[in-house]
Scaffold this motif. Structure first.
Motif, mmCIF file in Angstrom:
data_model
loop_
_atom_site.group_PDB
_atom_site.id
_atom_site.type_symbol
_atom_site.label_atom_id
_atom_site.label_comp_id
_atom_site.label_asym_id
_atom_site.label_seq_id
_atom_site.Cartn_x
_atom_site.Cartn_y
_atom_site.Cartn_z
ATOM 1 N N ARG A 48 -5.951 2.139 -12.929
ATOM 2 C CA ARG A 48 -5.961 1.439 -13.629
ATOM 3 C C ARG A 48 -5.446 0.028 -12.415
ATOM 4 O O ARG A 48 -5.500 -0.064 -11.479
ATOM 5 N N ILE A 49 -6.137 -1.099 -13.450
ATOM 6 C CA ILE A 49 -6.098 -2.181 -12.805
ATOM 7 C C ILE A 49 -5.351 -3.404 -14.326
ATOM 8 O O ILE A 49 -5.996 -3.092 -14.907
ATOM 9 N N SER B 138 -4.259 1.252 -8.723
ATOM 10 C CA SER B 138 -3.418 2.035 -8.954
ATOM 11 C C SER B 138 -4.230 3.419 -9.145
ATOM 12 O O SER B 138 -5.721 3.446 -9.979
ATOM 13 N N ILE B 139 -4.718 4.781 -8.736
ATOM 14 C CA ILE B 139 -5.146 5.947 -8.943
ATOM 15 C C ILE B 139 -4.864 6.516 -8.773
ATOM 16 O O ILE B 139 -3.859 7.830 -7.823
ATOM 17 N N ASP B 140 -5.127 7.933 -9.777
ATOM 18 C CA ASP B 140 -4.335 8.776 -9.846
ATOM 19 C C ASP B 140 -5.829 10.072 -9.923
ATOM 20 O O ASP B 140 -5.866 10.603 -10.818
ATOM 21 N N ALA B 141 -5.875 10.351 -9.144
ATOM 22 C CA ALA B 141 -6.250 11.835 -8.559
ATOM 23 C C ALA B 141 -5.853 13.588 -8.213
ATOM 24 O O ALA B 141 -5.622 13.390 -7.049
ATOM 25 N N GLY B 142 -6.661 13.992 -8.873
ATOM 26 C CA GLY B 142 -6.553 15.023 -8.724
ATOM 27 C C GLY B 142 -7.597 15.840 -9.974
ATOM 28 O O GLY B 142 -8.400 15.975 -10.257
ATOM 29 N N GLY B 143 -8.088 17.068 -8.295
ATOM 30 C CA GLY B 143 -9.247 18.298 -9.363
ATOM 31 C C GLY B 143 -10.299 17.398 -9.541
ATOM 32 O O GLY B 143 -11.229 16.474 -8.619
ATOM 33 N N GLN C 290 -1.629 3.664 -4.111
ATOM 34 C CA GLN C 290 -1.000 2.350 -5.007
ATOM 35 C C GLN C 290 -1.410 1.091 -3.828
ATOM 36 O O GLN C 290 -1.092 1.039 -3.194
ATOM 37 N N ILE C 291 -2.713 0.348 -4.632
ATOM 38 C CA ILE C 291 -3.128 -1.299 -3.368
ATOM 39 C C ILE C 291 -2.436 -2.444 -4.077
ATOM 40 O O ILE C 291 -3.955 -2.295 -5.171
ATOM 41 N N VAL D 47 0.702 -1.103 0.082
ATOM 42 C CA VAL D 47 -0.103 -0.336 -0.214
ATOM 43 C C VAL D 47 0.618 0.917 -0.391
ATOM 44 O O VAL D 47 1.815 1.343 1.128
ATOM 45 N N HIS D 48 0.253 1.926 -1.033
ATOM 46 C CA HIS D 48 1.461 3.235 -1.142
ATOM 47 C C HIS D 48 0.497 4.378 -0.958
ATOM 48 O O HIS D 48 -0.440 4.444 -2.239
ATOM 49 N N ILE D 49 0.629 5.150 -0.162
ATOM 50 C CA ILE D 49 -0.273 6.398 -0.144
ATOM 51 C C ILE D 49 0.181 8.112 -0.328
ATOM 52 O O ILE D 49 1.014 7.856 0.793
ATOM 53 N N VAL D 50 -0.506 9.093 -1.457
ATOM 54 C CA VAL D 50 0.523 10.221 -1.292
ATOM 55 C C VAL D 50 -0.727 11.662 -1.364
ATOM 56 O O VAL D 50 -1.184 11.054 -2.737
#
Length: 262
Positions: free
Chosen positions: A182-183, A171-176, A166-167, A152-155
């Motif tokens: 992506r899986i 992966s999730i890249d969220a902003g605004g 990232q789990i 598990v990685h979260i920033v």
């Protein structure tokens, strides 16, 4: 009696060979049923490699059989690039468009992940060193929070209103107002349940945001098939919100897995 021994040994060898893993034949054409749940077929190419579907809410699905170029990851990256390369500001009036049917649940999930990643790890001034479980939680100037756990990685960046999660294969890249999901995972092909080697792949890509052309608010794909190819890819695009939005992806997955052989 020696011929009997030879016959028995030959039969045993043939049985062992039959039980061993076989490489499934590569798919040459798609199975495109007239209906799949909420999806209705609108066209099918003569070569059997492409067919299109729509939903009552206007979501568009293009099912296609794609040869692997280089390797499966490079091929999927090319599809993703094609979906995103045309991003542009929406025309006047289009910015008020509702979220896509298929994007509704996903966008909410991405926004929730964004919010929770920032809120739940928001502990200004807290610094924990890695322990026997690999825990590593930090805050940087009260704006950036990092969580590191096994797998598990979260920033989360409060100042920029972004979060990267990232789990495992997700992966999730969220902003605004936008988010990319992506899986990607290796899987066994149909008929190879006991094989040690995972020769297949399943992948999902979703992008939702307000920078897509032609009023689209959601694009993505669902893919499955043997890593050597060809792989089955369903490209999904949508503009409007509808009550059945959360039902489209299960239908898409059924089509893709049926044809992908995973």
């Amino acid at each position: 009696m020696k011929p009997l021994y030879l016959l028995a040994a030959s039969a045993l060898a043939l049985t062992a060979a039959a039980c061993g893993p076989k490489v499934p034949a590569a798919r040459a054409a798609l199975e495109c049923p007239a209906k799949e749940g909420d999806l209705t077929r609108t066209s099918a190419a003569g070569d059997g490699r492409t067919c299109t579907y729509v939903t009552a809410d206007g979501a568009e699905v293009t099912l296609q059989l794609v040869n692997v170029q280089g390797n499966v990851d490079a091929t999927l990256a090319g599809v993703e690039k094609t979906l995103l390369v045309a991003r542009a500001p929406l025309a006047a009036g289009a910015a008020g468009s509702e979220a896509a049917p298929a994007a509704d649940a996903t966008a909410k999930a991405a926004e929730k992940a964004n919010r929770e990643a920032r809120e739940d790890t928001k502990a200004a001034g807290v610094t924990l060193s890695a322990d026997e479980n690999g825990l590593d939680v930090k805050t940087e100037s009260g704006e950036v929070t990092r969580v590191e756990l096994p797998g598990v990685h979260i920033v989360a960046n409060d100042a920029e209103d972004t979060a990267k999660v990232q789990i495992g294969p997700l992966s999730i890249d969220a902003g605004g107002e936008g988010a990319k999901v992506r899986i990607r995972r290796d899987v066994r092909l149909r008929g190879e349940a006991f094989s040690r080697e995972k020769r297949g792949v399943r992948a999902t890509f979703i992008y939702t945001g307000d920078e897509l052309p032609d009023g689209y608010r959601f694009v993505g794909y669902e893919a499955a098939g043997p890593k050597r190819g060809p792989i089955t890819i369903a490209v999904v695009k949508a503009r409007l919100e509808g009550e059945t939005g959360d039902e489209i992806y299960p239908d898409v997955k059924k089509l893709v897995r049926k044809n992908g052989g995973v």
